[in-house]
Design a protein around this motif. Structure first.
Motif, PDB file in Angstrom:
ATOM      1  N   UNK B 199      37.373 -18.796   8.369  1.00  0.00           N
ATOM      2  CA  UNK B 199      36.489 -18.197   9.051  1.00  0.00           C
ATOM      3  C   UNK B 199      36.187 -18.098  10.638  1.00  0.00           C
ATOM      4  N   UNK B 200      37.197 -19.191  11.232  1.00  0.00           N
ATOM      5  CA  UNK B 200      37.539 -19.113  12.687  1.00  0.00           C
ATOM      6  C   UNK B 200      37.592 -17.990  13.456  1.00  0.00           C
ATOM      7  N   UNK B 201      38.999 -17.401  12.617  1.00  0.00           N
ATOM      8  CA  UNK B 201      39.380 -16.042  13.013  1.00  0.00           C
ATOM      9  C   UNK B 201      38.380 -14.942  13.011  1.00  0.00           C
ATOM     10  N   UNK B 202      37.459 -14.972  11.605  1.00  0.00           N
ATOM     11  CA  UNK B 202      36.178 -13.712  11.534  1.00  0.00           C
ATOM     12  C   UNK B 202      35.254 -14.100  12.509  1.00  0.00           C
ATOM     13  N   UNK B 203      34.555 -15.390  12.635  1.00  0.00           N
ATOM     14  CA  UNK B 203      34.406 -15.610  13.623  1.00  0.00           C
ATOM     15  C   UNK B 203      34.436 -15.641  15.065  1.00  0.00           C
ATOM     16  N   UNK B 204      35.204 -15.847  15.574  1.00  0.00           N
ATOM     17  CA  UNK B 204      35.878 -15.178  17.217  1.00  0.00           C
ATOM     18  C   UNK B 204      35.512 -15.997  17.688  1.00  0.00           C
ATOM     19  N   UNK B 205      34.861 -15.616  19.253  1.00  0.00           N
ATOM     20  CA  UNK B 205      34.699 -16.596  20.032  1.00  0.00           C
ATOM     21  C   UNK B 205      33.266 -16.258  20.861  1.00  0.00           C
ATOM     22  N   UNK B 206      32.540 -17.492  21.339  1.00  0.00           N
ATOM     23  CA  UNK B 206      30.890 -16.851  21.497  1.00  0.00           C
ATOM     24  C   UNK B 206      30.005 -17.586  22.419  1.00  0.00           C
ATOM     25  N   UNK B 207      29.575 -17.291  23.365  1.00  0.00           N
ATOM     26  CA  UNK B 207      29.375 -18.108  24.612  1.00  0.00           C
ATOM     27  C   UNK B 207      28.247 -19.157  24.101  1.00  0.00           C
ATOM     28  N   UNK B 208      27.598 -18.902  22.813  1.00  0.00           N
ATOM     29  CA  UNK B 208      26.518 -19.528  22.025  1.00  0.00           C
ATOM     30  C   UNK B 208      26.701 -19.819  20.862  1.00  0.00           C
ATOM     31  N   UNK B 209      27.652 -21.220  20.403  1.00  0.00           N
ATOM     32  CA  UNK B 209      27.988 -21.607  19.131  1.00  0.00           C
ATOM     33  C   UNK B 209      26.892 -21.484  18.102  1.00  0.00           C
ATOM     34  N   UNK B 210      26.143 -21.197  17.747  1.00  0.00           N
ATOM     35  CA  UNK B 210      24.837 -20.929  17.228  1.00  0.00           C
ATOM     36  C   UNK B 210      25.210 -21.115  15.223  1.00  0.00           C
ATOM     37  N   UNK B 211      24.871 -21.690  14.556  1.00  0.00           N
ATOM     38  CA  UNK B 211      25.573 -21.547  13.312  1.00  0.00           C
ATOM     39  C   UNK B 211      23.648 -21.574  12.132  1.00  0.00           C
ATOM     40  N   UNK B 212      24.083 -21.196  11.445  1.00  0.00           N
ATOM     41  CA  UNK B 212      22.900 -20.983  10.812  1.00  0.00           C
ATOM     42  C   UNK B 212      22.564 -22.259  10.481  1.00  0.00           C
ATOM     43  N   UNK B 213      21.566 -22.838  10.610  1.00  0.00           N
ATOM     44  CA  UNK B 213      20.310 -24.112  10.508  1.00  0.00           C
ATOM     45  C   UNK B 213      21.502 -25.247  11.205  1.00  0.00           C
ATOM     46  N   UNK B 214      22.687 -24.977  12.114  1.00  0.00           N
ATOM     47  CA  UNK B 214      22.439 -25.684  13.246  1.00  0.00           C
ATOM     48  C   UNK B 214      22.676 -24.706  14.947  1.00  0.00           C
ATOM     49  N   UNK B 215      21.404 -24.644  15.404  1.00  0.00           N
ATOM     50  CA  UNK B 215      21.497 -23.971  17.229  1.00  0.00           C
ATOM     51  C   UNK B 215      21.996 -24.840  18.157  1.00  0.00           C
ATOM     52  N   UNK B 216      22.882 -24.540  18.704  1.00  0.00           N
ATOM     53  CA  UNK B 216      23.764 -25.355  19.973  1.00  0.00           C
ATOM     54  C   UNK B 216      22.780 -25.948  20.916  1.00  0.00           C
ATOM     55  N   UNK B 217      22.535 -26.959  20.918  1.00  0.00           N
ATOM     56  CA  UNK B 217      22.203 -27.453  22.235  1.00  0.00           C
ATOM     57  C   UNK B 217      22.178 -27.156  23.547  1.00  0.00           C
ATOM     58  N   UNK B 218      21.189 -26.292  23.909  1.00  0.00           N
ATOM     59  CA  UNK B 218      20.683 -25.568  24.886  1.00  0.00           C
ATOM     60  C   UNK B 218      20.734 -26.983  26.412  1.00  0.00           C
TER      61      UNK B 218
END
Lengths: 92, 637
Positions: B199-218
């Motif tokens: 899952x980690x490799x498939x997801x790769x990297x992002x500057x905004x690590x939002x996930x379904x139902x779990x947005x990253x705090x700004x």
């Protein structure tokens, strides 16, 4: 030979050879492990060098130590099993 | 709020525990002899034993601890993985086969096989008991830590729950059920870790690590008005105060009745206020998370990248990446870690977690935790050597690992199961690097407990994976605690009562004594688990490894490889190993801090004792074996 019916008595004769091999393999691994620690202590900067597709020496060496342990283990088992089988054949 | 009760996780927990109890009850019917109780009758297949070895070894410290440490300190956490695995080399090449041939049920049996010395029986059983208990405490503390956030139960209930289940497992079927629990758990842990890494490799990297139902705090950032180095105004927030902690300028702001802390970053003309996470305890016992009660849910998971560089170009996200590419991209990117600063403000005790940018190059090099490069000293370098030595030597001397050699039929099976264990554990440790790094950049860090990094990372990828990982983490603790209690009960019932006190128990009495001892050790573990709540888990596990490496390993190695080794040499080396390692640990800078003293004034600056205590114990067995050869001992008895 099936491990289910192989007793400690059967493998006893190969013990000395296996023990010597184990010690050699132990020191071989220790050499690489100690080199890793020594690089860390004496020449830390060396770890930062990129050595494989953009990955640094620290990561490659660390993963290498893990892989080396597995490969060395498999080779050790292969050689030990051969010693045991050879000695058992001779006795038959 | 970071945690909520997950009913899927609860279902997984209940199903798994029910299965484990059924298995124990089923196997318990067949546990009639001491051999079955202590060594599963010596009939376990080597492949089952190999994975059970992995299950035993991949305790809470490995699964939860290493992932968490990598997520916080990068490569320094991976050092533990390297050292823990290297320890199996000692077990395979030097210990496995000869040790299997020496013993019967316990570590003491093996050490005493040539001497029949009461001094060895006593010291080896005490050593086993001490190491097992030191290893048990962090497992029980970890159990409470895991159950509290996931099931919404108090810490003590988690400890009690694990303790009671484990007592039932061990007291019903002993080593057989422990082995099968470890086999199932070890196998599941490795399979799920592969899945999570995928899952980690498939997801790769992002500057905004939002996930379904779990947005990253700004995190809030604003430009303040500053005079001198004092903040005068800060947008629509009211400036209350400013303090300096560890060189950080922290500003206390208020809006709509909520008080929060901000980090004043930058320099004259380019100041920036950055939101930090804070936990405040006041004298009345009230705890506020970011200025509000925890239930308001305004405390967040953290860990992200501030810059991603692929082939020399900055990007916002990468998409799926390969395992090598994952590491090389991270090395060229920038990780935002949240560092901790604690201080007292009025009658409040405040703990803030502020963002700190760390280059990927530094994150993937040793040095963030163990200072061996920049800012190192001779003590920090010796500490690093001592840690690597303890990890290398500790594994092959842990009693609950050693007794597993008696559960297989032959020395050849002992060897084969060790190799399978090395392969399984090695694969797992490679995966911990990805899981730890994944947690660091995917907003999966709970700043209060790094131990939750892997389960929280799993939650980012779905409720089922999270539930399965959490249930396996719980099983990890169940299995390891079971193995430790078997080892400890063997030390009390078999070594101390039967052999040392010469009670000459029959088979039934031996099993009964073992079960009573398991109950007593289990109850002690529950009490200690509650008492040590909040103490660093890795620190306690480090104690167990250091004591095992110093007390047990010199004795085992000399016994196996030096014919002149005497019983007095072995007995005293165990005593010296225990005393020296404990003395160094208890006078270390960390312990000085725990005593409430200034760590800088500690008698020495070594955290890991193995560098001194191991050679000291080895020297003792050598010198006393020469001074008091076996003949004199026999005559003296």
């Amino acid at each position: 030979m099936d491990s289910k019916i192989l007793s400690d008595q059967d493998t006893e004769h190969a013990s000395e050879k296996k023990a010597k091999l184990g010690i050699k393999f132990f020191f071989l691994y220790l050499l690489f492990y100690a080199a890793f620690v020594i690089i860390g202590v004496l020449n830390y900067e060396l770890f930062a060098i990129e050595v494989f597709r953009g990955v640094n020496l620290a990561v490659v060496y660390g993963m290498g130590l893990i892989l080396f342990a597995v490969l060395l283990g498999i080779l050790y088992n292969y050689l030990c099993t051969r010693y045991e089988n050879q000695i058992n054949k001779t006795e038959e | 709020m970071i945690y909520g009760i997950s009913y899927t996780a609860l279902t997984f927990f209940i199903l798994f525990v029910a299965f484990v109890l059924w298995l124990s009850f089923y196997l318990g019917k067949r546990t009639k002899s001491a051999s079955t109780y202590y060594a599963a009758g010596g009939k376990i297949h080597w492949s089952v034993n190999g994975i059970a070895f992995a299950g035993d070894y991949l305790s809470a410290a490995s699964f939860l601890g290493i992932c968490g440490m990598i997520a916080i300190s990068g490569y320094d956490g991976f050092l533990y993985a390297i050292g823990f695995l290297a320890g199996w080399i000692v077990a395979l090449f030097l210990i496995a086969e000869p040790f299997k041939k020496l013993g019967k049920y316990t570590f003491t049996d093996a050490l005493n096989s040539k001497f029949n010395s009461r001094a060895i029986t006593l010291t080896a059983s005490v050593s086993t008991l001490i190491i097992s208990i030191f290893y048990l405490i962090p497992q029980m503390v970890g159990a409470g830590d895991l159950v509290t956030p996931l099931l919404g139960l108090p810490h003590w209930v988690g400890v009690l729950l694990v303790g009671l289940i484990v007592i039932f497992i061990v007291a019903t079927a002993g080593m057989a059920s422990t082995t099968y629990v470890q086999f199932i758990k070890g196998g599941l842990l490795i399979v799920l870790s592969f899945l999570l890494t995928g899952y980690i490799l498939k997801h790769g990297f992002t500057l905004t690590p939002d996930h379904p139902g779990q947005p990253y705090h700004a995190f809030i950032e604003m430009t303040p008005e500053v005079k001198g180095d004092k903040v005068i105004t800060a947008g629509d927030w009211k400036v209350l105060d400013q303090v300096e902690v560890k060189g950080k300028k922290l500003v206390r702001l208020e809006k709509e009745g909520i008080v929060r802390w901000f980090d004043l970053a930058g320099q004259e003309g380019h100041y920036l206020l950055k939101e930090v996470l804070s936990i405040t305890h006041d004298k009345s016992g009230q705890v506020l998370y970011n200025g509000e009660p925890q239930a308001n849910g305004n405390f967040y998971q953290v860990g992200h990248l501030s810059k991603i560089v692929v082939d020399g170009k900055e990007v916002d996200k990468t998409g799926a990446v390969g395992p090598v590419e994952y590491l090389s991209i991270l090395e060229n990117s920038t990780v935002v870690r949240f560092l901790n600063a604690k201080f007292t403000y009025g009658d409040e005790s405040v703990s803030v977690y502020y963002p700190h940018e760390t280059s990927g190059k530094d994150f993937l090099l040793p040095g963030l935790k163990y200072k061996i490069g920049k800012g190192s000293s001779i003590w920090s370098k010796l500490d690093f050597i001592s840690l690597m030595l303890a990890l290398f030597l500790g594994t092959a001397a842990l009693p609950h690992i050693l007794i597993r050699y008696y559960t297989v039929r032959s020395a050849r099976d002992a060897r084969k199961s060790t190799i399978l264990a090395i392969a399984a554990i090695g694969a797992f440790y490679v995966l911990t690097l990805y899981m730890g790094l994944g947690a660091a950049v995917n907003g999966s860090m709970d700043v209060e407990s790094s131990n939750m990094a892997a389960p929280l990372l799993a939650r980012a990828f779905g409720a089922v994976l999270f539930s399965a990982i959490s249930a396996v983490a719980f099983a990890t603790i169940l299995g390891t605690v079971s193995g430790l209690i078997v080892a400890a009960s063997g030390a009390i019932a078999h070594d101390f009562i039967d052999l040392y006190l010469k009670k000459n128990l029959d088979e039934n009495a031996k099993v009964k004594a073992g079960k009573i001892a398991a109950f007593a050790v289990g109850i002690s573990a529950i009490i200690l688990g509650m008492a040590f709540k909040g103490v660093n888990v890795s620190f306690l596990v480090g104690w167990a490894f250091a004591i095992a490496a110093s007390a047990n390993l010199p004795a085992i190695l000399f016994l196996l490889f030096w014919k002149k080794t005497s019983s007095r040499g072995i007995a005293y080396s165990i005593v010296v190993g225990i005393v020296a390692s404990l003395a160094i640990i208890l006078t270390s800078p960390t312990m000085w801090g725990i005593y409430g003293l200034d760590p800088a004034n500690a008698p020495h600056h070594l955290e890991n004792p193995a560098l001194i205590s191991f050679p000291l114990a080895a020297l003792t067995v050598y010198a006393l074996s020469l001074a008091y050869p076996n003949g004199k001992i026999t005559a003296a008895k």
